[in-house]
Design a protein around this motif. Sequence first.
Motif, PDB file in Angstrom:
ATOM      1  N   VAL A 166       0.837  -1.206   0.000  1.00 41.96           N
ATOM      2  CA  VAL A 166       0.000   0.000   0.000  1.00 41.96           C
ATOM      3  C   VAL A 166       0.870   1.254   0.000  1.00 41.96           C
ATOM      4  O   VAL A 166       1.784   1.394   0.816  1.00 41.96           O
ATOM      5  CB  VAL A 166      -0.931   0.006   1.241  1.00 41.96           C
ATOM      6  N   LEU A 167       0.558   2.138  -0.932  1.00 42.57           N
ATOM      7  CA  LEU A 167       1.195   3.457  -0.966  1.00 42.57           C
ATOM      8  C   LEU A 167       0.115   4.457  -0.596  1.00 42.57           C
ATOM      9  O   LEU A 167      -0.822   4.691  -1.354  1.00 42.57           O
ATOM     10  CB  LEU A 167       1.757   3.723  -2.373  1.00 42.57           C
ATOM     11  N   LEU A 168       0.252   4.994   0.598  1.00 44.31           N
ATOM     12  CA  LEU A 168      -0.815   5.806   1.181  1.00 44.31           C
ATOM     13  C   LEU A 168      -0.467   7.286   1.157  1.00 44.31           C
ATOM     14  O   LEU A 168       0.626   7.676   1.565  1.00 44.31           O
ATOM     15  CB  LEU A 168      -1.025   5.345   2.631  1.00 44.31           C
ATOM     16  N   LYS A 169      -1.419   8.096   0.669  1.00 47.11           N
ATOM     17  CA  LYS A 169      -1.225   9.544   0.768  1.00 47.11           C
ATOM     18  C   LYS A 169      -2.342  10.139   1.624  1.00 47.11           C
ATOM     19  O   LYS A 169      -3.494  10.215   1.211  1.00 47.11           O
ATOM     20  CB  LYS A 169      -1.248  10.220  -0.605  1.00 47.11           C
ATOM     21  N   PRO A 170      -1.976  10.575   2.838  1.00 50.40           N
ATOM     22  CA  PRO A 170      -2.970  11.263   3.643  1.00 50.40           C
ATOM     23  C   PRO A 170      -3.231  12.644   3.055  1.00 50.40           C
ATOM     24  O   PRO A 170      -2.496  13.095   2.172  1.00 50.40           O
ATOM     25  CB  PRO A 170      -2.306  11.392   5.013  1.00 50.40           C
ATOM     26  N   SER A 171      -4.261  13.313   3.544  1.00 50.64           N
ATOM     27  CA  SER A 171      -4.511  14.682   3.097  1.00 50.64           C
ATOM     28  C   SER A 171      -3.352  15.570   3.540  1.00 50.64           C
ATOM     29  O   SER A 171      -2.794  15.392   4.632  1.00 50.64           O
ATOM     30  CB  SER A 171      -5.806  15.199   3.705  1.00 50.64           C
ATOM     31  N   GLU A 172      -3.013  16.539   2.712  1.00 53.87           N
ATOM     32  CA  GLU A 172      -1.952  17.480   3.083  1.00 53.87           C
ATOM     33  C   GLU A 172      -2.363  18.323   4.292  1.00 53.87           C
ATOM     34  O   GLU A 172      -1.522  18.909   4.964  1.00 53.87           O
ATOM     35  CB  GLU A 172      -1.582  18.389   1.901  1.00 53.87           C
ATOM     36  N   ARG A 173      -3.695  18.337   4.601  1.00 53.55           N
ATOM     37  CA  ARG A 173      -4.133  19.108   5.762  1.00 53.55           C
ATOM     38  C   ARG A 173      -3.895  18.322   7.058  1.00 53.55           C
ATOM     39  O   ARG A 173      -3.787  18.917   8.128  1.00 53.55           O
ATOM     40  CB  ARG A 173      -5.620  19.443   5.638  1.00 53.55           C
ATOM     41  N   THR A 174      -3.887  17.008   6.991  1.00 54.11           N
ATOM     42  CA  THR A 174      -3.741  16.171   8.203  1.00 54.11           C
ATOM     43  C   THR A 174      -2.752  15.031   7.961  1.00 54.11           C
ATOM     44  O   THR A 174      -3.142  13.855   7.913  1.00 54.11           O
ATOM     45  CB  THR A 174      -5.118  15.571   8.586  1.00 54.11           C
ATOM     46  N   PRO A 175      -1.477  15.364   7.833  1.00 57.01           N
ATOM     47  CA  PRO A 175      -0.512  14.308   7.463  1.00 57.01           C
ATOM     48  C   PRO A 175       0.138  13.599   8.656  1.00 57.01           C
ATOM     49  O   PRO A 175       0.887  12.639   8.468  1.00 57.01           O
ATOM     50  CB  PRO A 175       0.562  15.118   6.721  1.00 57.01           C
ATOM     51  N   LEU A 176      -0.147  14.058   9.903  1.00 61.65           N
ATOM     52  CA  LEU A 176       0.697  13.633  11.026  1.00 61.65           C
ATOM     53  C   LEU A 176       0.353  12.246  11.568  1.00 61.65           C
ATOM     54  O   LEU A 176       1.249  11.445  11.842  1.00 61.65           O
ATOM     55  CB  LEU A 176       0.609  14.665  12.163  1.00 61.65           C
ATOM     56  N   THR A 177      -0.941  11.956  11.758  1.00 64.78           N
ATOM     57  CA  THR A 177      -1.289  10.668  12.371  1.00 64.78           C
ATOM     58  C   THR A 177      -0.858   9.502  11.482  1.00 64.78           C
ATOM     59  O   THR A 177      -0.528   8.425  11.984  1.00 64.78           O
ATOM     60  CB  THR A 177      -2.804  10.579  12.683  1.00 64.78           C
ATOM     61  N   ALA A 178      -0.853   9.722  10.168  1.00 59.25           N
ATOM     62  CA  ALA A 178      -0.440   8.635   9.268  1.00 59.25           C
ATOM     63  C   ALA A 178       1.027   8.269   9.524  1.00 59.25           C
ATOM     64  O   ALA A 178       1.415   7.095   9.456  1.00 59.25           O
ATOM     65  CB  ALA A 178      -0.649   9.045   7.815  1.00 59.25           C
TER      66      ALA A 178
END
Length: 503
Positions: A166-178
């Motif tokens: 899996v290549l996961l891209k979180p939102s640029e607004r909420t990248p920290l928890t990922a």
Amino acid sequence: MTATPDVELPDARTVHNPATGDVAGTVRWTDPADIPRIAAGLRTAQAQWESRGAAGRAKVLARFAVWMGEHRDEIEELLIKETGKSATDAVQEVPMLIMIASYYIKTMEKALAPETRPAALPFMAVKKVEVNYRPRPVVGIIAPWNFPVANAMMDALGALAAGCAVLLKPSERTPLTAELLLRGWHDSGGPEVLALAQGAREVSEAIIDNSDFIHFTGSSRTGAKVMERAARRLTPVSLELGGKDPMIVLEDADVELAAQAAVWGGMFNAGQMCVSVERVYVLEPIYDQFVAAVVAAVEKLKVGAGEGSHFGSMIDQTQVEVTDRHVREALAAGARALTGGERGEGNFYPPTVLVDVNHSMSCMTEETFGPTLPIMKVSSVAEAVRLANDSPYGLSASVFSRDVKRAKDVALQLDAGAVNINDVVANLMCITAPMGGWKESGIGARFGGADGMRKYCRQETVVTPRTNVGAGGNYYNNSLKSLKRTTNMMTKLALLRPRRVAK
Ligand code: NAD
């Protein structure tokens, strides 16, 4: 690529807590030019991951679930910081992930095992038919910001269970928890089959160009762009998009229950939920009673950051602006705000109940994604159904009535991927059923029991002879006469049922 970056790095970005403005953390954006290399690394690691088999992968998922349980406080603290959520809203995401992981651990071996199918056509009885589920090597997951923990991992878990990388891209607004979850994956002994790419559109595009399947959750507008980009390489997509979920309250409903559900369903997470109640249609006889119950419940709500509040801030000024525009336009066109109605401090927006609304207003037709509850009086069930379906969206809906059979009849007239009766949002927890949108709310679905893992697989049919007698047909060695004899017999046999049923 993956580690929490040093603030000194040139492309480090600072993330602020939307509720307080404090620094929540920093993250390093991925160079889109690096994505082919990251995807190639995942592709290599995936082969080994697949070869562990479902039971081997289940062990790693189990350790990861245990890790999430042990680090729940840390995850939720960071979640509150990067989203401005209330503590009440933040406590939902980690348990949801653990329950999903637990379900996959229990079911994945059976769900992914080869399936024997009957040959069906009588002359194929000499064959054994088997359908195999083979993982798509690299699954790109592009996520939104409203539930950064759940949206990052709930779909990734199904893909990892299936044997994909899996290549996961979180939102640029909420990248920290990922980033924290990725650390958890590695601390749990997870191999290099989960990677993060941080950034915005350009990074998403590079992921689409380098993946074998895309699971996208976000707005319908962006979903269409994702599909267009994926079409260049004929990469399959699954799109979980926006909604404008209607609630219908029939005149025989438990009014207090319906009002409480409308308030929670409309305001949870500051209304920033794809399946939030975005509009309500109430039958005339109970309209006044329902509106009074909703207003009384909303007046008790506390809005603020962290603990002690029902819901927190919105994610940023863009979302505040959309919400405010919908309210302003409604008020200008003759609606009344019975609570709220004006933007609050910073990124906060108060819970706003609107009445005297109609479908000429954006608050009834566009996705608001804010803490608003527009309520419309209707004179018949048919009118409620017509208005509920008068939308480009079709994610989910709810119907309230003491007569469950009657509510079900209404449910089956609604254009929506799911309908909850005498409840809201509940279908999201029914992970054995598909969760997907109709119309512009999506393509494909998440969950759905075994389908939640199989969607990340390609199906490979393997047909083997049951005996060693040789090939079933005689290829070109048949004479026309013998071919006709055989096909005539097959036709006669195949016509037995149609002839019987057609009588
Ligand atoms: P968005 O569409 O703006 O962004 C989603 C993701 O797409 C982000 O990671 C973003 O960086 C990326 N992106 C932006 N432009 C892109 C492009 N051109 N190509 C590819 N990717 C691109 O959505 P959002 O504002 O983050 O999230 C809110 C939306 O998500 C709402 O519409 C909400 O209803 C929807 N949503 C749907 C579900 C569901 O399950 N149906 C769940 C949560 C949220």
